[in-house]
Each structure stands twice: as structure tokens, then as C-alpha cells.
Enzyme design. Sequence first.
Site, PDB file in Angstrom:
ATOM      1  N   ASP A  97       0.794  -1.230   0.000  1.00 51.84           N
ATOM      2  CA  ASP A  97       0.000   0.000   0.000  1.00 51.84           C
ATOM      3  C   ASP A  97       0.822   1.273   0.000  1.00 51.84           C
ATOM      4  O   ASP A  97       0.334   2.337   0.371  1.00 51.84           O
ATOM      5  CB  ASP A  97      -0.917  -0.005   1.231  1.00 51.84           C
ATOM      6  N   GLU A 119       0.291  -9.047  -1.236  1.00 53.05           N
ATOM      7  CA  GLU A 119      -0.417  -8.544  -0.049  1.00 53.05           C
ATOM      8  C   GLU A 119      -1.643  -7.729  -0.497  1.00 53.05           C
ATOM      9  O   GLU A 119      -1.862  -6.586  -0.087  1.00 53.05           O
ATOM     10  CB  GLU A 119       0.495  -7.709   0.862  1.00 53.05           C
ATOM     11  N   GLU A 133      -2.412   5.169   2.525  1.00 57.77           N
ATOM     12  CA  GLU A 133      -2.216   3.750   2.188  1.00 57.77           C
ATOM     13  C   GLU A 133      -3.503   3.044   1.740  1.00 57.77           C
ATOM     14  O   GLU A 133      -3.465   2.203   0.847  1.00 57.77           O
ATOM     15  CB  GLU A 133      -1.601   3.003   3.382  1.00 57.77           C
ATOM     16  N   HIS A 213       4.917   5.595  12.949  1.00 55.15           N
ATOM     17  CA  HIS A 213       5.257   6.460  11.808  1.00 55.15           C
ATOM     18  C   HIS A 213       4.069   6.936  10.983  1.00 55.15           C
ATOM     19  O   HIS A 213       4.249   7.657  10.003  1.00 55.15           O
ATOM     20  CB  HIS A 213       6.210   5.717  10.870  1.00 55.15           C
ATOM     21  N   ARG A 215       1.243   8.725   9.012  1.00 54.97           N
ATOM     22  CA  ARG A 215       0.997  10.142   8.698  1.00 54.97           C
ATOM     23  C   ARG A 215      -0.199  10.714   9.454  1.00 54.97           C
ATOM     24  O   ARG A 215      -0.180  11.857   9.896  1.00 54.97           O
ATOM     25  CB  ARG A 215       0.749  10.298   7.194  1.00 54.97           C
ATOM     26  N   HIS A 245      11.623   6.029  13.840  1.00 54.75           N
ATOM     27  CA  HIS A 245      11.559   6.186  12.375  1.00 54.75           C
ATOM     28  C   HIS A 245      12.255   7.488  11.981  1.00 54.75           C
ATOM     29  O   HIS A 245      12.180   8.481  12.707  1.00 54.75           O
ATOM     30  CB  HIS A 245      10.074   6.211  11.976  1.00 54.75           C
TER      31      HIS A 245
HETATM   32  C1  UD1 Z   1       6.307   5.106   4.083  1.00 56.62           C
HETATM   33  C2  UD1 Z   1       4.996   4.637   3.444  1.00 56.62           C
HETATM   34  C3  UD1 Z   1       4.154   3.889   4.468  1.00 56.62           C
HETATM   35  C4  UD1 Z   1       4.965   2.784   5.131  1.00 56.62           C
HETATM   36  C5  UD1 Z   1       6.243   3.362   5.705  1.00 56.62           C
HETATM   37  C6  UD1 Z   1       7.096   2.273   6.288  1.00 56.62           C
HETATM   38  C7  UD1 Z   1       3.854   6.008   1.742  1.00 56.62           C
HETATM   39  C8  UD1 Z   1       3.029   7.207   1.480  1.00 56.62           C
HETATM   40  N1  UD1 Z   1       4.217   5.807   3.029  1.00 56.62           N
HETATM   41  O1  UD1 Z   1       5.982   6.074   5.067  1.00 56.62           O
HETATM   42  O2  UD1 Z   1       3.024   3.332   3.834  1.00 56.62           O
HETATM   43  O3  UD1 Z   1       4.188   2.207   6.154  1.00 56.62           O
HETATM   44  O4  UD1 Z   1       6.975   4.007   4.655  1.00 56.62           O
HETATM   45  O5  UD1 Z   1       8.087   2.781   7.122  1.00 56.62           O
HETATM   46  O6  UD1 Z   1       4.195   5.281   0.841  1.00 56.62           O
HETATM   47  N2  UD1 Z   1      13.422   8.920   5.874  1.00 56.62           N
HETATM   48  C9  UD1 Z   1      14.800   8.910   5.918  1.00 56.62           C
HETATM   49  N3  UD1 Z   1      15.447   7.724   5.637  1.00 56.62           N
HETATM   50  C10 UD1 Z   1      14.810   6.583   5.323  1.00 56.62           C
HETATM   51  C11 UD1 Z   1      13.402   6.600   5.303  1.00 56.62           C
HETATM   52  C12 UD1 Z   1      12.717   7.784   5.563  1.00 56.62           C
HETATM   53  O7  UD1 Z   1      15.425   9.912   6.201  1.00 56.62           O
HETATM   54  O8  UD1 Z   1      15.457   5.559   5.081  1.00 56.62           O
HETATM   55  C13 UD1 Z   1      12.702  10.198   6.132  1.00 56.62           C
HETATM   56  C14 UD1 Z   1      12.871  11.197   4.975  1.00 56.62           C
HETATM   57  O9  UD1 Z   1      12.918  12.495   5.486  1.00 56.62           O
HETATM   58  C15 UD1 Z   1      11.576  10.971   4.178  1.00 56.62           C
HETATM   59  C16 UD1 Z   1      10.601  10.767   5.323  1.00 56.62           C
HETATM   60  O10 UD1 Z   1      11.304   9.951   6.273  1.00 56.62           O
HETATM   61  O11 UD1 Z   1      11.231  12.069   3.348  1.00 56.62           O
HETATM   62  C17 UD1 Z   1       9.302  10.156   4.954  1.00 56.62           C
HETATM   63  O12 UD1 Z   1       9.434   8.969   4.164  1.00 56.62           O
HETATM   64  P1  UD1 Z   1       8.134   8.447   3.355  1.00 56.62           P
HETATM   65  O13 UD1 Z   1       8.502   7.181   2.654  1.00 56.62           O
HETATM   66  O14 UD1 Z   1       7.570   9.538   2.530  1.00 56.62           O
HETATM   67  O15 UD1 Z   1       7.074   8.192   4.486  1.00 56.62           O
HETATM   68  P2  UD1 Z   1       7.036   7.097   5.623  1.00 56.62           P
HETATM   69  O16 UD1 Z   1       6.373   7.734   6.795  1.00 56.62           O
HETATM   70  O17 UD1 Z   1       8.357   6.479   5.797  1.00 56.62           O
HETATM   71  N1  UDP Z   2      11.354  -3.106  11.446  1.00 57.13           N
HETATM   72  C1  UDP Z   2      12.748  -3.149  11.378  1.00 57.13           C
HETATM   73  N2  UDP Z   2      13.466  -2.261  12.149  1.00 57.13           N
HETATM   74  C2  UDP Z   2      12.870  -1.342  12.956  1.00 57.13           C
HETATM   75  C3  UDP Z   2      11.449  -1.294  13.001  1.00 57.13           C
HETATM   76  C4  UDP Z   2      10.729  -2.179  12.213  1.00 57.13           C
HETATM   77  O1  UDP Z   2      13.318  -3.964  10.657  1.00 57.13           O
HETATM   78  O2  UDP Z   2      13.582  -0.587  13.634  1.00 57.13           O
HETATM   79  C5  UDP Z   2      10.576  -4.035  10.593  1.00 57.13           C
HETATM   80  C6  UDP Z   2       9.454  -4.788  11.259  1.00 57.13           C
HETATM   81  O3  UDP Z   2       9.912  -6.027  11.762  1.00 57.13           O
HETATM   82  C7  UDP Z   2       8.455  -4.971  10.128  1.00 57.13           C
HETATM   83  C8  UDP Z   2       8.672  -3.751   9.275  1.00 57.13           C
HETATM   84  O4  UDP Z   2       9.938  -3.228   9.618  1.00 57.13           O
HETATM   85  O5  UDP Z   2       8.737  -6.113   9.340  1.00 57.13           O
HETATM   86  C9  UDP Z   2       7.581  -2.735   9.507  1.00 57.13           C
HETATM   87  O6  UDP Z   2       7.943  -1.524   8.918  1.00 57.13           O
HETATM   88  P1  UDP Z   2       7.152  -0.184   9.220  1.00 57.13           P
HETATM   89  O7  UDP Z   2       6.535  -0.243  10.566  1.00 57.13           O
HETATM   90  O8  UDP Z   2       8.104   0.925   8.932  1.00 57.13           O
HETATM   91  O9  UDP Z   2       6.048  -0.155   8.073  1.00 57.13           O
HETATM   92  P2  UDP Z   2       4.571  -0.764   7.945  1.00 57.13           P
HETATM   93  O10 UDP Z   2       4.653  -2.230   8.185  1.00 57.13           O
HETATM   94  O11 UDP Z   2       3.710  -0.041   8.922  1.00 57.13           O
HETATM   95  O12 UDP Z   2       4.184  -0.424   6.545  1.00 57.13           O
END
Ligand code: UD1
Ligand code: UDP
Length: 374
Positions: A97, A119, A133, A213, A215, A245
Amino acid sequence: MIKVLIVFGTRPEAIKMAPIVKEFQKFPDLFNLKICVTAQHREMLDQVLTFFEIQPDYDLNLMKPGQNLFQLTGDIIMGMKPILENFVPDYVLVHGDTTTSMAAAMAAFYSQAKVCHIEAGLRTFNKQSPFPEEMNRQLTGRIADLHFAPTETSRQNLVRENIDVQNIYVTGNTVIDALFIAQEKLKGYDDQEIIHLKSILTPGKRVILVTGHRRENFGDGFINICNALKLIAEDKNVEVIYPVHLNPNVQKPVNEILGGITNVHLIDPLGYPAFSWLMAKSYFIITDSGGVQEEAPSLGKPVLVMRNNTERPEAVEAGTVKLVGTNFDVIVEEANKLLREEDTYNEMSKAHNPYGDGTAAQKIINALKDGKRG
Ligand code: UD1
Ligand code: UDP
């Protein structure tokens, strides 16, 4: 040869696609496999690629600090164009998603490749929650030719949307495959992160593991969550450990409210093996994560989910997962029940596997091996 392009971009997609990559690699004569990462996440994606030893063929390297959905969506679609035009895959596999999944599915559709949705079929039917999502998943479902649903509930959601039943496969969730791979790989040794975790956790204390994390929880939601954790941590028999996160919208309130408390450990996101080790070590988990809701039941860990609804009802029905929203009082009350009421704790900590038996990737590849479908 069947040409397959697997596309993913964030940490959870990478974890859940890794077992599929490994399974495809067992059949090099049958599949010409290429992997494309959008790098919607960077560091958190790379941690997973390193652990599962996956080398992408294409890396769009798109992550920008504090990125917005408009630009990300556009960049993914444009970034995928030359890859799709050069490789011309038969199948494009996308997961779940995220914005990567939705935009990659759209790009694949424009290129006339068949889209396989891994999924598939999870629904809240509320487009604001989880945002964006729920809509990403629904849109990907409309585009997809083949739907790999983790559970019977998700299959039924798709049937209700008039998806042809012949194009739906119930496979279990590949996250359980990933968990088993991690447990197998870690047998007999601790990686550096686990050694570090052991050095910071106090023996005998109850570990509460936290992640968050979403939104829709930014702003007041996160402030309530952090204030609740602060109160819970007044019990000095507990130790809160929170891999934070990297999103700046999360980092700021968490560090401001929870920084400097001795029994609250704010740490960087962990690699998958260390995180799964920590889940197993914890007394219970407080999270808004989707993946963690799926992993915790198989480890027998109670989960308080900081959301008002979930697209993963199976573990709620089985009693391991409870929805607590982002209400301060409810989070504190439910955490205290788990800490103080033995019956409540025992009731929620029964191990079960509503999300599969570790053979999801095998089932997905079997469906594609049998010939071109969809
Ligand atoms: C994204 C996904 C969400 C998923 C989550 C898993 C969308 C809209 N959101 O949300 O569905 O559950 O990932 O974690 O697709 N950042 C870093 N380094 C990283 C990752 C993120 O610095 O390795 C920071 C950056 O500033 C980035 C921000 O986090 O711009 C947001 O990342 P983004 O992928 O847009 O949103 P998530 O909240 O991570
Ligand atoms: N996870 C990880 N390291 C962390 C936190 C989570 O490897 O510090 C793993 C967790 O076991 C799961 C996945 O990341 O498999 C979940 O990711 P996240 O919560 O970012 O996204 P979501 O599942 O909500 O999309």
C-alpha cells in the site's frame, strides 16, 4: 523465459519482497528477474537489502528529506518509464500500500505489463485511515491482473469488488517467510546490533518495544503517544525501547518529549534481525506498524496498536492485537492492564499464525511458474 520486474521502495516492502526474490532466484532457467528499487526510503531500505543480500538492477534513488506525495508519485512514474521500455517485463510485482506500489503499478499498466499485487485485498474502507495507504492499496488492486491475498478475509474483500476469483491466490503473508529466514540466519550468532541491545537493556526489567510512523498520527497523535509513554515509563520496572523512524515529523516530538529519560531508550531504526530479536525479547509491543501487527502474533507478543482501525483484523479477532488509537488515557490504561493483570497478559500472549506458515513466496512463484496468467 518469463520476464519479471520486482519493484519496491520502503523498508516493509523490502522485507516482504525479499523472500520472493530468493524464491525466484531458485529458477534462473524459467525467470529473467530484475529488481528495481525506487528508494522511497534510503537508509532503512539499504539495511534490508544488506541483510538479505539483494543487489538491485535499477535504483531510482528518489528519497528526499521530508518528501511530499505529489513529487514522489510523479518521480516514480517517470523514473520507471525507461526501465519498463527497455526491459519490457511480462510481469511487474508490487507490494502492499505504499506510494511506490501504487505509482509503480500505474507505470506498469501504462507499459502494458501485467501487474501482480502482493499482499492484496487488505481494506479499512476509510480513505483517510491509513492515509494515503488505503487508497494506494485500492488503486493498486484496481490495476492488478493477479492478486496475492495473504488471508481468506483479504480474498473476500477482493471478491466483493468483483475481482475474478481465478486471479486471486491466498498465499499467507511473505512477512512470515522473512521472519523465518531471519531466525534461521541468526541461529547460533548475535549480530553487532543485538550485542549492543544486550548491553543497554537491564536484565529483569520488562521491555516495552515501541514503533510509530503513520501520517495520520502526526501532530497531536504523536504528542499524546509520547506523553503516554512518558507516564508508563514512571514504572521503573519497565524499560521502553523505541527505534525511532527517520521521518522528521516523528523524530521531533519523540526526541522533545522522551529524550533524556533513563529507562526510555530512543535508538536508530534497527536492522531486521535485531528488530525481530527485540520483538521476541519484549514483554509487549506498542506500535502503529502494519508489519509488526503481523509478526507479533507468531511470536506470541501482545500488541497495542495506536490506530482506530486496522486492515489486519485477523489478530484482533484472535485476541493478540488491541486497537488503542492515539488517546493518552486509553494507551496508559491498556499498557497498565498488561503490566498488572496476569490474566489479561496471558490471554493476549498466545502464539498463533493467522498470517501464514512461511510458504507464501513459494505459493506465489508456483502460480507464476505454471505459465502466463492474468
Ligand atoms: C512510508 C509509506 C508507508 C509505510 C512506511 C514504512 C507512503 C506514502 N508511506 O511512510 O506506507 O508504512 O513508509 O516505514 O508510501 N526517511 C529517511 N530515511 C529513510 C526513510 C525515511 O530519512 O530511510 C525520512 C525522509 O525524510 C523521508 C521521510 O522519512 O522524506 C518520509 O518517508 P516516506 O517514505 O515519505 O514516508 P514514511 O512515513 O516512511
Ligand atoms: N522493522 C525493522 N526495524 C525497525 C522497526 C521495524 O526492521 O527498527 C521491521 C518490522 O519487523 C516490520 C517492518 O519493519 O517487518 C515494519 O515496517 P514499518 O513499521 O516501517 O512499516 P509498515 O509495516 O507499517 O508499513
